[in-house]
Enzyme design. Structure first.
Site, PDB file in Angstrom:
ATOM      1  CB  ALA A   4       2.251  -8.592  16.589  1.00  9.43           C
TER       2      ALA A   4
ATOM      3  CB  CYS B 243       5.944  14.751 -14.845  1.00  6.12           C
ATOM      4  SG  CYS B 243       7.096  14.638 -12.542  1.00  6.12           S
TER       5      CYS B 243
ATOM      6  CG  HIS C 146      -1.583  -0.907   0.967  1.00  7.14           C
ATOM      7  ND1 HIS C 146      -2.858  -1.742   1.959  1.00  7.14           N
ATOM      8  CD2 HIS C 146      -2.011  -2.068   0.338  1.00  7.14           C
ATOM      9  CE1 HIS C 146      -3.656  -2.297   1.820  1.00  7.14           C
ATOM     10  NE2 HIS C 146      -3.377  -3.011   0.562  1.00  7.14           N
TER      11      HIS C 146
HETATM   12  N1  APR Z   1      -1.151  -7.356  17.754  1.00  5.21           N
HETATM   13  C1  APR Z   1      -1.789  -7.881  16.552  1.00  5.21           C
HETATM   14  N2  APR Z   1      -2.951  -7.652  16.088  1.00  5.21           N
HETATM   15  C2  APR Z   1      -3.631  -6.551  16.924  1.00  5.21           C
HETATM   16  C3  APR Z   1      -3.375  -5.891  17.662  1.00  5.21           C
HETATM   17  C4  APR Z   1      -2.261  -6.039  18.633  1.00  5.21           C
HETATM   18  N3  APR Z   1      -1.176  -5.811  19.539  1.00  5.21           N
HETATM   19  N4  APR Z   1      -4.196  -5.282  18.021  1.00  5.21           N
HETATM   20  C5  APR Z   1      -4.956  -4.678  16.879  1.00  5.21           C
HETATM   21  N5  APR Z   1      -4.237  -5.328  16.668  1.00  5.21           N
HETATM   22  C6  APR Z   1      -5.286  -6.287  15.306  1.00  5.21           C
HETATM   23  C7  APR Z   1      -7.434  -5.857  15.428  1.00  5.21           C
HETATM   24  O1  APR Z   1      -7.499  -7.557  16.478  1.00  5.21           O
HETATM   25  C8  APR Z   1      -7.344  -6.267  13.729  1.00  5.21           C
HETATM   26  O2  APR Z   1      -7.354  -7.262  13.656  1.00  5.21           O
HETATM   27  O3  APR Z   1      -5.062  -5.388  13.968  1.00  5.21           O
HETATM   28  C9  APR Z   1      -6.097  -5.189  13.147  1.00  5.21           C
HETATM   29  C10 APR Z   1      -5.982  -4.344  12.719  1.00  5.21           C
HETATM   30  O4  APR Z   1      -7.029  -4.071  11.553  1.00  5.21           O
HETATM   31  P1  APR Z   1      -7.468  -2.559  10.941  1.00  5.21           P
HETATM   32  O5  APR Z   1      -7.299  -1.422  11.690  1.00  5.21           O
HETATM   33  O6  APR Z   1      -8.367  -2.766   9.954  1.00  5.21           O
HETATM   34  O7  APR Z   1      -5.660  -2.718   9.698  1.00  5.21           O
HETATM   35  P2  APR Z   1      -5.447  -3.065   8.499  1.00  5.21           P
HETATM   36  O8  APR Z   1      -6.669  -5.064   8.274  1.00  5.21           O
HETATM   37  O9  APR Z   1      -4.164  -3.117   8.442  1.00  5.21           O
HETATM   38  O10 APR Z   1      -6.564  -2.893   7.407  1.00  5.21           O
HETATM   39  C11 APR Z   1      -5.983  -2.805   6.122  1.00  5.21           C
HETATM   40  O11 APR Z   1      -7.405  -0.406   5.133  1.00  5.21           O
HETATM   41  O12 APR Z   1      -7.485   1.519   5.719  1.00  5.21           O
HETATM   42  C12 APR Z   1      -7.041   0.611   4.757  1.00  5.21           C
HETATM   43  O13 APR Z   1      -4.782   0.876   3.298  1.00  5.21           O
HETATM   44  C13 APR Z   1      -5.660   0.601   4.880  1.00  5.21           C
HETATM   45  O14 APR Z   1      -3.448  -0.839   4.521  1.00  5.21           O
HETATM   46  C14 APR Z   1      -5.032  -0.739   5.601  1.00  5.21           C
HETATM   47  C15 APR Z   1      -5.668  -1.633   5.000  1.00  5.21           C
END
Ligand code: APR
Length: 255
Positions: free
Chosen positions: A233, A129, A118
């Site tokens: 994580a 450009c 992303h």
């Molecule tokens: N360790 C692991 N996972 C975690 C932790 C943690 N400490 N804290 C939160 N999470 C999890 C949440 O439970 C959730 O499932 O991380 C996830 C975050 O989800 P999103 O906020 O939706 O992020 P992501 O999945 O990366 O979003 C994908 O959406 O907004 C767009 O382009 C943007 O790259 C992004 C994409």
């Protein structure tokens, strides 16, 4: 514990590994996730600002949001999960980390077998450009948040894939190719709401990889996973690395 052991065994016997990360891996570094609590900025949701339409309507607002996020990212440091992934990349014949994160914490931790599918928050692209430059090399306009292109003076935008846009050429091909060869796919900290990354993980599983999901909250990916490691994580990815080392020490690894 039993799940960690099963995940470690799958990794220890894998030759090719694909890791897919989302915002959750950086949560413990202090970077808010998109969809959880704290995912709002000045009352806006990411989906309202990370679009070409929002940029067309109000580029100042969109840049203000990105500059705020970039500031948070620049002050954040990689956490033990980022570091454990750097360790993992050298342990397999083939390894690829496909991150949805734009925060730059994986490259700062030292990951090299990496694609930032992303984009990266430190990079800007000229809308005229198409030059892609580090944001620090773009020309700042006094009184404006919107930088301009030092080559053609065009308006620059964040070099980030926005909602409704198509992935850049080659990016998904590389991830799907890795998915088709992977023996294990490790998904960390994503809500799996954005389809291609979730699809890459499921495709890997369909091609025979063991799907391991790390998340404190169950998602559609955890429901499909062969092993769901429920938790943070920063705890579980290093624990998985150590468990994998223990399994290898016991001679189970085949590669
Ligand atoms: N360790 C692991 N996972 C975690 C932790 C943690 N400490 N804290 C939160 N999470 C999890 C949440 O439970 C959730 O499932 O991380 C996830 C975050 O989800 P999103 O906020 O939706 O992020 P992501 O999945 O990366 O979003 C994908 O959406 O907004 C767009 O382009 C943007 O790259 C992004 C994409």
């Amino acid at each position: 514990m039993e799940a960690l052991q099963r995940a470690a065994q799958a990794l220890a016997s894998a030759r090719n590994v694909l890791a897919i990360t989302g915002a959750g891996i950086s949560a413990e570094s202090g970077i808010p996730t998109f969809r959880g609590a704290g995912g709002l900025w000045e009352g806006f949701r990411a989906e309202e600002l990370a679009t070409p339409e929002a940029f067309g309507r109000d580029p100042e607002l969109v840049w203000r949001w990105y500059r705020w996020r970039r500031d948070i990212c620049s002050k954040a440091a990689p956490n033990p999960a980022h570091v454990a992934l750097v360790e993992l990349e050298s342990r397999f014949e083939e390894f690829l980390l496909a991150t949805q994160n734009v925060d730059g914490l994986h490259p700062r931790a030292g990951s090299r077998k990496l694609i930032e599918i992303h984009g990266n928050i430190d990079t800007a692209r000229c809308t005229k450009c198409s030059a892609i430059l580090p944001l620090d090399d773009a020309s700042e306009i006094p009184g404006s948040q919107v930088p301009s292109c030092p080559r053609c003076t065009g308006r620059m935008r964040p070099h980030i894939l926005w909602f409704g846009e198509t992935y850049w050429p080659g990016v998904l091909d590389k991830a799907f190719a890795a998915a088709s060869r992977a023996n294990a796919v490790l998904v960390i900290g994503t809500s799996a709401q954005v389809w291609p990354p979730a699809q890459i993980a499921l495709q890997a599983q369909k091609s025979g990889a063991t799907l391991i999901d790390v998340n404190p909250q169950p998602t559609e990916i955890s429901a499909a996973a062969d092993v769901f490691l429920q938790g943070k994580a920063g705890d579980l990815v290093p624990a998985l690395l150590h468990a994998c080392d223990r399994v290898c020490g016991e001679g189970i690894r085949t590669s």
